[in-house]
Design an enzyme around this catalytic site. Structure first.
Site, short mmCIF file in Angstrom:
data_model
loop_
_atom_site.label_atom_id
_atom_site.label_comp_id
_atom_site.label_asym_id
_atom_site.label_seq_id
_atom_site.Cartn_x
_atom_site.Cartn_y
_atom_site.Cartn_z
N PHE A 101 0.93 -1.33 0.00
CA PHE A 101 -0.01 0.00 0.07
C PHE A 101 0.83 1.26 -0.12
CE2 PHE A 101 -3.35 2.57 2.18
CZ PHE A 101 -4.39 2.24 1.02
N ASP A 161 1.75 -5.50 8.23
CA ASP A 161 0.72 -4.76 7.96
C ASP A 161 -0.49 -5.55 7.75
OD1 ASP A 161 -1.53 -3.33 7.02
OD2 ASP A 161 -0.51 -1.69 5.99
N TYR A 191 -11.78 -1.16 10.05
CA TYR A 191 -12.86 -0.83 9.12
C TYR A 191 -13.04 -1.84 7.94
CZ TYR A 191 -8.99 1.90 7.07
OH TYR A 191 -8.17 2.38 6.53
N LYS A 192 -12.23 -2.81 7.54
CA LYS A 192 -12.18 -3.54 6.59
C LYS A 192 -12.74 -4.69 6.94
CE LYS A 192 -8.54 -1.42 4.22
NZ LYS A 192 -6.79 -1.15 4.09
N ARG A 249 -11.67 -5.64 -8.09
CA ARG A 249 -11.37 -6.24 -6.64
C ARG A 249 -12.86 -6.74 -6.20
NH1 ARG A 249 -8.00 -3.69 -2.06
NH2 ARG A 249 -9.84 -2.37 -2.15
C1 LIG Z 1 -6.50 0.03 4.21
C2 LIG Z 1 -4.95 0.08 4.34
C3 LIG Z 1 -4.35 1.16 5.11
C4 LIG Z 1 -4.98 2.13 5.54
O1 LIG Z 1 -4.21 2.84 6.27
P1 LIG Z 1 -5.04 4.06 7.14
O2 LIG Z 1 -4.27 4.74 8.06
O3 LIG Z 1 -6.18 3.28 7.91
O4 LIG Z 1 -5.75 5.21 6.25
C5 LIG Z 1 -2.84 1.00 5.26
N1 LIG Z 1 -2.33 -0.03 4.62
C6 LIG Z 1 -2.81 -1.01 3.88
C7 LIG Z 1 -2.13 -2.11 3.42
C8 LIG Z 1 -4.21 -0.86 3.70
O5 LIG Z 1 -4.92 -2.06 3.14
#
Ligand SMILES: *Cc1c(COP(=O)(O)O)cnc(C)c1O
Length: 429
Positions: free
Chosen positions: A130, A211, A236-237, A389
């Site tokens: 990400f 992560d 939130y996922k 996705r």
């Molecule tokens: C969703 C996601 C994030 C989001 O980070 P936030 O700090 O909540 O905005 C970070 N890393 C990965 C791999 C994600 O999938």
């Protein structure tokens, strides 16, 4: 009945045997809408909404006393929800705490563990992570006086979608201080072998963190037993905490004595936090890595969300999730891979290399196909340049819905539905 229609009967049979079937009604689903984006933002559980209303009541009635007298006292909410989260990720109760956001937890943990020394100055990550994680890692290197162009090394993908663990391990040498990798890749849905990567990192004297934003709530973790040094994830996922619900972090107990890189008063030894001492003394638990006041209202969804996860059990969630994605793979392989459809699966097929969502590739029209799906009430998301996705979530999606997605993908090509949509993308996809 044609062969594709016949697959609907198979879907219905799978739904009839689904041991998690009853959980769907605990969520707010909408008539005429097939939600396949739970890996970006999970749906609300009805009880989570009650949880928010309850905390608002506590605020109205208890005022400041809510900090100690709320149903879950607000003051200890981060530790308490961490304790309830811990079994879900295979951690000890005090190894997990609710805090900040995924990105702020990354900063806090990397600033704690990344201590460049002598030749060991590098952070190992990967080019498919990400992007936010990579921005954060580059800034951490700059803060320690390094140059990201030299000190941030990225494992490369051979095919643009997936990573080979051995390619990552080959980069683990004496110049690497810390490795930060995803558990499940956000685009392709590949699940990395966290245990193997951790073992290899430790053999080379490298600390390792994951992560887990895309894996928690969808796959099994044994963070403590695998000896992972640290991890972080959002809620939130797959955890269904709602937009902006707070994140969590894991810190292996062997590291409780380290000094938090980014200190703040909520990380103080809990019983003495209000002594307001000038010198910082951190709690010897994951709690020591909090910074400021927790987001109590945004966390109010999580008690119910975690209870549902616990009732369903992560083992059953994982089992159904794999069956759902297996079924979609079968539909794409059997009916949708040849001309004129040309869909393909970019997610690894082996169960142990697959997370909770699928990446369906279309060579030219992925964006406009996503628009056409949405126009039909099917919600996927688009990841450039070619990926649709699709996340069928075990707690609330059905096999019949997956079949409906397959039918839509088929008809959108047959009827050229996608041609009705402009080629430009919108800001949030
Ligand atoms: C969703 C996601 C994030 C989001 O980070 P936030 O700090 O909540 O905005 C970070 N890393 C990965 C791999 C994600 O999938």
């Amino acid at each position: 009945m044609d062969k594709f229609e016949k697959m609907k009967e198979k879907a219905e049979a799978l739904d009839a045997q689904d041991p998690l079937r009853k959980f769907r009604e605990q969520f707010v689903t909408q008539q005429g809408r097939i939600y396949m984006d739970g890996n970006s933002l999970g749906l609300p559980a009805k009880e989570s909404i009650d949880g928010v209303l309850r905390v608002i009541e506590e605020w109205k009635i208890l005022n400041i006393d809510g900090w100690l007298k709320g149903k879950i006292p607000w003051f200890i909410m981060p530790e308490e929800l961490g304790r309830r989260m811990a079994p879900l990720v295979g951690a000890l109760p005090e190894e997990v705490v609710m805090s900040g956001s995924t990105t702020s937890n990354l900063h806090s943990l990397v600033s704690t563990f990344y201590q460049p020394e002598g030749k060991r100055r590098k952070i190992l990550a990967d080019e498919l992570n990400f992007p936010s994680d990579l921005y954060a890692l580059a800034s951490q290197i700059r803060l320690k006086g390094g140059d990201p162009a030299e000190d941030l090394i990225l494992a490369k993908s051979r095919d643009g979608n997936t990573l080979e663990e051995d390619d990552i391990i080959a980069l683990m040498d004496k110049t690497v201080s810390v490795a930060i990798l995803p558990s499940v890749l956000y685009r392709s849905g590949q699940l990395l072998d966290m245990e193997k990567l951790t073992r290899s990192a430790h053999e080379k004297g490298i600390l390792i963190g994951f992560d887990c934003a895309h894996s928690v709530g969808a796959v099994l973790h044994r963070l403590h037993d695998w000896d992972v040094d640290f991890a972080f994830w959002c809620s939130y996922k797959h955890l269904n905490g709602g937009p902006g619900s707070p994140a969590f972090l894991f810190l292996h107990e062997k590291h409780f004595g380290r000094e938090p890189g980014l200190a703040g008063w909520f990380g103080y030894v809990k019983e003495k936090q209000f002594d307001m001492e000038i010198l910082f003394e951190h709690a010897k638990s994951a709690g020591g890595w909090q910074m400021g006041t927790p987001c109590v209202l945004s966390a109010a969804t999580l008690e119910a969300a975690l209870k549902i996860q616990q009732e369903a059990t992560i083992e059953k969630i994982r089992e159904k999730s794999l069956k759902l994605t297996d079924f979609l793979i079968e539909l794409v392989d059997t009916f949708l891979s040849d001309e004129p459809y040309c869909y393909s699966i970019a997610t690894p097929r082996e169960h142990e290399r697959r997370g909770g969502h699928l990446a369906i590739e279309h060579p030219k029209e992925a964006w406009r196909i996503c628009c056409a799906l949405k126009a039909r009430g099917i919600i996927p998301d688009f990841r450039p340049p070619r990926i649709i996705r699709v996340a069928p979530v075990a707690l609330y999606n059905t096999f019949t819905e997956v079949w409906e997605v397959g039918r839509a993908l088929k008809e959108i090509i047959e009827n050229k539905d996608f041609e009705r949509f402009p080629k430009e993308r919108s800001a949030v996809s």
